[in-house]
Design a protein around this motif. Structure first.
Motif, PDB file in Angstrom:
ATOM      1  N   ASP A 125       0.884  -1.147   0.000  1.00  0.00           N
ATOM      2  CA  ASP A 125       0.000   0.000   0.000  1.00  0.00           C
ATOM      3  C   ASP A 125       0.941   1.221   0.000  1.00  0.00           C
ATOM      4  OD1 ASP A 125      -1.902   1.843   0.668  1.00  0.00           O
ATOM      5  OD2 ASP A 125      -2.194   1.133   2.718  1.00  0.00           O
ATOM      6  N   CYS A 126       1.101   1.832  -1.179  1.00  0.00           N
ATOM      7  CA  CYS A 126       2.181   2.834  -1.331  1.00  0.00           C
ATOM      8  C   CYS A 126       1.692   4.285  -1.275  1.00  0.00           C
ATOM      9  CB  CYS A 126       2.875   2.628  -2.669  1.00  0.00           C
ATOM     10  SG  CYS A 126       3.827   1.113  -2.720  1.00  0.00           S
ATOM     11  N   ILE A 127       2.482   5.092  -0.605  1.00  0.00           N
ATOM     12  CA  ILE A 127       2.216   6.532  -0.531  1.00  0.00           C
ATOM     13  C   ILE A 127       3.525   7.252  -0.867  1.00  0.00           C
ATOM     14  CG2 ILE A 127       1.437   8.427   0.948  1.00  0.00           C
ATOM     15  CD1 ILE A 127       0.018   6.358   2.686  1.00  0.00           C
ATOM     16  N   PHE A 128       3.483   8.122  -1.880  1.00  0.00           N
ATOM     17  CA  PHE A 128       4.687   8.829  -2.307  1.00  0.00           C
ATOM     18  C   PHE A 128       4.425  10.327  -2.357  1.00  0.00           C
ATOM     19  CE2 PHE A 128       4.981   4.677  -4.671  1.00  0.00           C
ATOM     20  CZ  PHE A 128       5.971   4.132  -3.874  1.00  0.00           C
ATOM     21  N   ALA A 129       5.494  11.098  -2.146  1.00  0.00           N
ATOM     22  CA  ALA A 129       5.325  12.555  -2.164  1.00  0.00           C
ATOM     23  C   ALA A 129       6.510  13.255  -2.796  1.00  0.00           C
ATOM     24  CB  ALA A 129       5.135  13.061  -0.736  1.00  0.00           C
ATOM     25  N   VAL A 130       6.230  14.439  -3.335  1.00  0.00           N
ATOM     26  CA  VAL A 130       7.288  15.361  -3.750  1.00  0.00           C
ATOM     27  C   VAL A 130       7.538  16.237  -2.521  1.00  0.00           C
ATOM     28  CG1 VAL A 130       7.859  17.302  -5.252  1.00  0.00           C
ATOM     29  CG2 VAL A 130       6.638  15.317  -6.194  1.00  0.00           C
ATOM     30  N   ALA A 131       8.735  16.112  -1.940  1.00  0.00           N
ATOM     31  CA  ALA A 131       9.019  16.757  -0.646  1.00  0.00           C
ATOM     32  C   ALA A 131       9.458  18.204  -0.856  1.00  0.00           C
ATOM     33  CB  ALA A 131      10.068  15.958   0.109  1.00  0.00           C
ATOM     34  N   ASP A 132       8.497  19.063  -1.196  1.00  0.00           N
ATOM     35  CA  ASP A 132       8.871  20.450  -1.506  1.00  0.00           C
ATOM     36  C   ASP A 132       9.105  21.289  -0.252  1.00  0.00           C
ATOM     37  OD1 ASP A 132       6.157  20.353  -0.922  1.00  0.00           O
ATOM     38  OD2 ASP A 132       5.568  21.800  -2.453  1.00  0.00           O
ATOM     39  N   LEU A 133       8.557  20.870   0.909  1.00  0.00           N
ATOM     40  CA  LEU A 133       8.859  21.628   2.141  1.00  0.00           C
ATOM     41  C   LEU A 133      10.339  21.453   2.496  1.00  0.00           C
ATOM     42  CD1 LEU A 133       5.752  20.781   4.378  1.00  0.00           C
ATOM     43  CD2 LEU A 133       6.206  22.920   3.186  1.00  0.00           C
ATOM     44  N   ASP A 166      -3.455   5.166  -9.802  1.00  0.00           N
ATOM     45  CA  ASP A 166      -4.573   4.252  -9.518  1.00  0.00           C
ATOM     46  C   ASP A 166      -4.171   3.237  -8.459  1.00  0.00           C
ATOM     47  OD1 ASP A 166      -6.357   5.387 -11.246  1.00  0.00           O
ATOM     48  OD2 ASP A 166      -5.664   4.190 -12.952  1.00  0.00           O
ATOM     49  N   LYS A 167      -2.859   3.028  -8.332  1.00  0.00           N
ATOM     50  CA  LYS A 167      -2.385   2.047  -7.352  1.00  0.00           C
ATOM     51  C   LYS A 167      -1.869   2.734  -6.086  1.00  0.00           C
ATOM     52  CE  LYS A 167      -0.523  -1.176 -10.807  1.00  0.00           C
ATOM     53  NZ  LYS A 167       0.741  -1.537 -11.451  1.00  0.00           N
ATOM     54  N   SER A 168      -1.244   3.895  -6.264  1.00  0.00           N
ATOM     55  CA  SER A 168      -0.546   4.537  -5.142  1.00  0.00           C
ATOM     56  C   SER A 168      -1.097   5.926  -4.897  1.00  0.00           C
ATOM     57  CB  SER A 168       0.944   4.681  -5.479  1.00  0.00           C
ATOM     58  OG  SER A 168       1.485   3.436  -5.760  1.00  0.00           O
ATOM     59  N   MET A 169      -0.927   6.376  -3.663  1.00  0.00           N
ATOM     60  CA  MET A 169      -1.296   7.741  -3.352  1.00  0.00           C
ATOM     61  C   MET A 169      -0.058   8.594  -3.628  1.00  0.00           C
ATOM     62  SD  MET A 169      -2.492   8.976   0.359  1.00  0.00           S
ATOM     63  CE  MET A 169      -3.507   7.629   0.699  1.00  0.00           C
ATOM     64  N   PHE A 170      -0.222   9.654  -4.391  1.00  0.00           N
ATOM     65  CA  PHE A 170       0.956  10.435  -4.783  1.00  0.00           C
ATOM     66  C   PHE A 170       0.603  11.930  -4.734  1.00  0.00           C
ATOM     67  CE2 PHE A 170       3.744  11.668  -8.644  1.00  0.00           C
ATOM     68  CZ  PHE A 170       4.743  12.129  -7.792  1.00  0.00           C
ATOM     69  N   PHE A 171       1.275  12.652  -3.848  1.00  0.00           N
ATOM     70  CA  PHE A 171       0.896  14.051  -3.619  1.00  0.00           C
ATOM     71  C   PHE A 171       2.112  14.956  -3.449  1.00  0.00           C
ATOM     72  CE2 PHE A 171       1.862  14.325   0.930  1.00  0.00           C
ATOM     73  CZ  PHE A 171       1.989  12.990   1.257  1.00  0.00           C
ATOM     74  N   ILE A 172       1.814  16.234  -3.294  1.00  0.00           N
ATOM     75  CA  ILE A 172       2.866  17.235  -3.067  1.00  0.00           C
ATOM     76  C   ILE A 172       2.806  17.637  -1.589  1.00  0.00           C
ATOM     77  CG2 ILE A 172       3.621  19.581  -3.686  1.00  0.00           C
ATOM     78  CD1 ILE A 172       2.471  19.006  -6.530  1.00  0.00           C
ATOM     79  N   GLN A 173       3.934  17.500  -0.925  1.00  0.00           N
ATOM     80  CA  GLN A 173       3.989  17.645   0.540  1.00  0.00           C
ATOM     81  C   GLN A 173       3.359  18.952   1.053  1.00  0.00           C
ATOM     82  OE1 GLN A 173       7.975  18.295   1.827  1.00  0.00           O
ATOM     83  NE2 GLN A 173       7.769  17.142   3.731  1.00  0.00           N
ATOM     84  N   SER A 174       3.651  20.076   0.407  1.00  0.00           N
ATOM     85  CA  SER A 174       3.156  21.359   0.924  1.00  0.00           C
ATOM     86  C   SER A 174       1.636  21.485   0.806  1.00  0.00           C
ATOM     87  CB  SER A 174       3.826  22.523   0.187  1.00  0.00           C
ATOM     88  OG  SER A 174       3.479  22.471  -1.182  1.00  0.00           O
TER      89      SER A 174
END
Ligand code: TYM
Length: 341
Positions: free
Chosen positions: A47-55, A86-94
């Motif tokens: 169960d994957c969660i990924f982010a762009v760590a802009d903070l 569709d498989k993973s949650m992928f967002f921008i940290q800020s």
């Protein structure tokens, strides 16, 4: 629901993964082989969660217009690498305010001495001696917040993040020790190949885009001719034998890259290049990397132009992420003794 079914569902809950990458403007072959490629592979089984760590990125000074573009491009490039929303949650940290909030709380459970021992802090504060800001120092507690907010079991990273991961574990254990089980204590997930891609010019240093010598790193978006040129210029030794060995850091690194890209073992690579010179080998590594990156570069061109699609994806990601992370933040605040809103 019967107890039986409930039990099965609990035991079948997939392990959760969290990881993130900074939008540095140049995502390198090191980032790709050490982390991104593993993220893509893990999506089916976890169960994957990924982010762009802009903070995290503003611990060094950023030019606003360029920064904005870098964040969007990092998001597009990760999609191009194969992150599937569709498989993973992928967002921008800020976009998810709980990260900064939990980071503050965790700062109060992190010791000055612990942060002082972080090798990345020591390196970066030397490199940016004119801007040794508090964020650079407390950066690992923001990273701990990122991970702990999602109760992640595993964190796929390259070798250079191991120390930060260790600190995240310590913070989680300390908090749990004071208030009772609040956070899952995460484990690092470090691949067997590609976990530490070294500089092509100084192979005892890790490949990093902050290296002033542009020939030291390969960017995922470098043009094929640039990639080939950089590999041809890679520093080797005078032994002229393609095999892993002591004092052969440059060749060891190239074999590691070749192995990560082709899936061949170092012995197989040594056998294949037995009797051939370093020139042939460097060209072969360059070609293998170019072919690995070609489809990613093509997909990137498509994604980066489609701002509406990107916006739709990162909004969806942030919405999910907020829901999950808010639960953990609320739990932690309640345990500390804050009044509910
Ligand atoms: P960052 O953005 O520096 O790097 C992203 C990922 O790439 C890996 N990596 C490498 N792997 C192998 N060889 C190399 N030369 C190489 N260079 C970089 C890194 O280990 C990392 O996995 N603080 C993190 C981002 C972050 C994060 C998190 C990671 C923020 N919050 C929570 C995990 C969990 C960073 O700056 O990575």
């Amino acid at each position: 629901m019967s107890e039986e079914i409930k039990k099965t569902q609990v035991s079948e809950r997939k392990k959760r993964i969290f990881s993130a990458i900074q939008p540095s403007g140049t995502i390198t072959l090191g980032n790709y082989l050490g982390a991104l490629r593993n993220w893509v592979k893990l999506q089916d089984d976890y169960d994957c969660i990924f982010a762009v760590a802009d903070l995290h990125a503003i611990t060094v000074r950023q030019e606003p217009k360029v920064f904005k573009q870098n964040i969007l491009e990092a998001y597009a490039l990760l999609l191009a690498c194969g992150i599937d929303t569709d498989k993973s949650m992928f967002f921008i940290q800020s976009h998810v305010h709980t990260h900064a909030e939990l980071a503050w709380l965790l700062n109060c459970y992190t010791q000055f001495g612990e942060l002082s021992r972080m090798t990345q802090f020591k390196d970066k504060s030397q490199k940016h001696a004119d801007n040794v800001n508090a964020g650079l120092f407390t950066y690992p507690s923001l990273m701990a917040a990122d991970i702990l907010l999602y109760q992640a079991d595993l964190v796929p990273v390259g070798e250079d993040q191991r120390q930060h991961l260790e600190l995240s574990r310590n913070i989680a254990e300390r908090f749990n020790g004071i208030y009772g089980k609040t956070f899952t204590v995460p484990d690092a997930y470090i691949g067997t190949v590609g976990a530490r891609v070294m500089s092509l010019q100084n192979p005892i240093k890790k490949m990093s885009k902050s290296d002033e010598n542009v020939n030291a790193w390969v960017a995922v978006l470098d043009k094929p001719e640039t990639i080939m040129k950089k590999f041809k210029r890679a520093v080797t030794d005078s032994d002229a034998k393609v095999c892993v060995g002591e004092g052969k850091d440059g060749i060891n690194n190239l074999i590691g890259i070749m192995s990560a890209v082709t899936g061949k073992t170092s012995d197989e690579i040594a056998e294949e290049f037995d009797g051939k010179g370093y020139g042939d080998f460097k060209t072969a590594v360059g070609e293998a990397v170019i072919e690995e990156l070609r489809p990613i570069q093509e997909r990137f061109e498509k994604y980066v132009k489609d701002k509406a699609y990107l916006e739709e994806q990162y909004r969806k990601g942030a919405e999910f992420a907020l829901k999950i992370s808010q639960r953990t933040l609320d739990k932690a605040m309640k345990k500390i003794g804050y009044l509910p809103k």
